[in-house]
Design an enzyme around this catalytic site. Structure first.
Site, mmCIF file in Angstrom:
data_model
loop_
_atom_site.group_PDB
_atom_site.id
_atom_site.type_symbol
_atom_site.label_atom_id
_atom_site.label_comp_id
_atom_site.label_asym_id
_atom_site.label_seq_id
_atom_site.Cartn_x
_atom_site.Cartn_y
_atom_site.Cartn_z
ATOM 1 N N SER A 153 0.754 -1.194 -0.154
ATOM 2 C CA SER A 153 0.168 -0.069 -0.385
ATOM 3 C C SER A 153 0.983 0.814 0.083
ATOM 4 C CB SER A 153 -0.904 0.048 0.928
ATOM 5 O OG SER A 153 -1.220 -1.258 1.170
ATOM 6 N N ARG A 168 7.703 5.760 -3.964
ATOM 7 C CA ARG A 168 8.208 7.034 -2.777
ATOM 8 C C ARG A 168 6.910 6.449 -1.447
ATOM 9 N NH1 ARG A 168 4.293 10.416 -4.857
ATOM 10 N NH2 ARG A 168 2.761 9.716 -4.323
ATOM 11 N N ASP A 206 -3.844 -1.684 -1.682
ATOM 12 C CA ASP A 206 -5.035 -2.118 -0.783
ATOM 13 C C ASP A 206 -6.601 -2.309 -1.322
ATOM 14 O OD1 ASP A 206 -3.974 0.054 -0.192
ATOM 15 O OD2 ASP A 206 -4.252 -0.355 1.829
HETATM 16 MG MG MG Z 1 -4.961 -1.693 5.813
#
Ligand code: MG
Ligand code: ADP
Length: 492
Positions: A153, A168, A206
């Site tokens: 994520s 990044r 995610d």
């Molecule tokens: Mg999560």
């Protein structure tokens, strides 16, 4: 008669007002920045093509592994898809040690992750694991590998369904030697070092996972349009028409299935309006940003997500505490406010405190006092202190929810999905949207205030928690990737 403390708390709280006119401006600017992101690279909204061109319909089957590097926790799970919109999921959740987030090397981090996968396999799939080891030792038999969906994520530039380079770090991670590298290759190599029967089949954001999982479990005639995360960070992924993603023409190596005419876009909306042309900007936001390890970026996220709401509140409380005409926690013991007290420490206040404060209905605000003790070690807070904390919490949480509405409304309007009579399905995940009291109510109020949404549009929006979405979603994308060879890009 309001005391100086409550008057000052109210004055600060007002700085967090985010009225309808500003929401409307925010939506217009979001739509502008999202179109820019679909056309060009290096825009503030990244609008990343994911190469996932269909959402599931609930008939998918099989056993898959999924891991999720979220921001606070690392989750490992196996998912059995039953093919009838249901699934069974086994998972373990491990806190990521702080030192691995920011001071180590990428090898330290990925070796840690591979070890957690190994521990999980030994506990939950030991038979398979041992059989694999035996076959390897004897050098015979087909290798039977688990296909794994890797939910990662953080912003990556995806080159195919199972490779992507890290753009990044965000959310407090900072491991410079990983930036610019393929995170799937880093994980696969740590897995291979431990000789695990696992193939990293898909790289999954995610948010994309949340969208996929929601679409599997709630497959109406209309699939899910948008998956949104409000956890440590915030982000959204939605279904876009391929013809609108004009920057795909410049991606020479990209190849993907065009039959659906659609592709999931990972908006990376945490960095909406980094230039601050429309985002509200109090002195507390400015100071939080200046003291963060990535000043000037993830500006939307810094006003909305779990990692930051506690820190914003802490800064407002500190302002009250330092103001000699006002003061807060005057009745607290000296020890609880000694020079190294949590109140003085950056990140010293967790966002779950805001939820506890917002939920309080106890006589004499006893629950708030307990929360202040548990979270900040502050004892003997007065009723007035608690009232001030409540006023500020409410203002900060409400602004976050109304800002969230900006991103969601912009997607609804941009995709034209409110134009029909159908329900528009939105899957959400993350502790903030799940546990912060009235987050969805504030968000919906703001949606209704937006001209192009209004009461009628807001009613069509169905928002559902996509529980464990990233695990199931990652499994679903691993399935798609393992089945469809055309989606596989050869590794360099
Ligand atoms: Mg999560
Ligand atoms: P991740 O982002 O790692 O997937 P979560 O969705 O659980 O994990 O989000 C964790 C974030 O949510 C942390 O920033 C934490 O401060 C915040 N948080 C945890 N519990 C709550 C709560 N009850 N209410 C609001 N925020 C919370």
């Amino acid at each position: 008669m309001s005391s100086p403390l409550l008057a000052e708390a109210t004055r600060i709280a007002r700085e967090f007002d985010y009225p309808a006119a500003q929401v409307q401006r925010g939506v217009a600017e979001y739509i502008r920045q999202s179109n820019e992101g679909l056309a060009q690279e290096n825009t503030t909204l990244s609008q990343i093509p994911t190469f996932v061109t269909a959402v599931p319909n609930g008939t998918e089957k099989g056993l898959y592994l999924a891991v999720d590097l979220g921001g606070t926790n690392f989750r490992v799970c196996s998912v059995q898809l039953h093919g009838d919109t249901t699934f069974s999921l086994t998972q373990s959740k491990i806190m990521i040690p702080r030192e691995l987030m920011a001071s180590g090397t990428s090898k330290d981090l990925f070796t840690f992750l591979a070890r957690q996968i190994e521990a999980f396999l030994r506990i939950h799939h030991n038979e398979h694991f041992e059989a694999h080891k035996r076959r390897r030792r004897e050098g015979k038999g087909e290798e039977e590998l688990f296909d794994l969906g890797f939910t990662f994520s953080f912003p990556v530039r995806q080159n195919g369904i199972n490779s992507g380079t890290l753009i990044r770090w965000t959310k407090g991670f900072n491991i410079p030697d990983a930036v610019g590298h393929d995170v799937c290759a880093l994980l696969q190599s740590a897995i291979d070092d431990l000789d695990l029967p696992v193939r990293v089949a898909a790289l999954v954001n995610d948010t994309v996972g949340t969208l996929m999982a929601r679409s599997y479990t709630s497959p109406g005639e209309t699939g899910t349009l948008l998956g949104a995360i409000f956890g440590t960070g915030t982000n959204g992924a939605y279904v876009e028409k391929i013809e609108n993603i004009s920057k795909l023409q410049h991606m020479k190596d990209a190849h993907f299935d065009t039959t659906t005419g659609e592709m999931i876009i990972n908006a990376e909306w945490g960095s909406f309006d980094n230039q601050l042309s429309v985002l509200p900007n109090t002195v507390y936001d400015r100071d939080l940003d200046a003291d963060s390890n990535n000043p000037g970026i993830q500006m939307f996220e810094k006003r909305v997500s779990g990692m930051f709401l506690g820190e914003i509140l802490r800064r407002t409380l500190l302002a009250l505490h330092k103001n000699p005409d006002v003061g807060i926690f005057k009745s607290a013991s000296k020890a609880s406010l000694s020079s190294d007290a949590l109140l003085y420490r950056q990140w010293g206040l967790d966002t779950s405190l805001l939820s506890a404060v917002e939920a309080d209905k106890s006589p004499d605000m006893i629950d708030i006092k307990t929360a202040l003790k548990d979270h900040l070690n502050i004892e003997n807070a007065s009723n007035e202190d608690c009232e001030a904390v409540k006023i500020l919490t409410h203002a900060i949480g409400k602004r976050a929810a109304r800002l969230s509405a900006v991103a969601i409304a912009a997607v609804l309007i941009h995709t034209g999905k409110l134009q029909t009579d159908d329900i528009v399905d939105v899957g959400v995940d993350g502790s903030v949207v799940e546990f912060y009291p009235n987050f969805e109510d504030h968000l919906r109020t703001a949606l209704r205030e937006i001209t192009e949404v209004g009461l009628a549009g807001e009613k069509k929006v169905r928002i559902g928690i996509s529980k464990d979405g990233s695990g199931v979603g990652a499994a679903l994308i691993a399935l798609v990737a393992s089945k469809d060879q055309t989606l596989r890009n050869p590794r360099e």
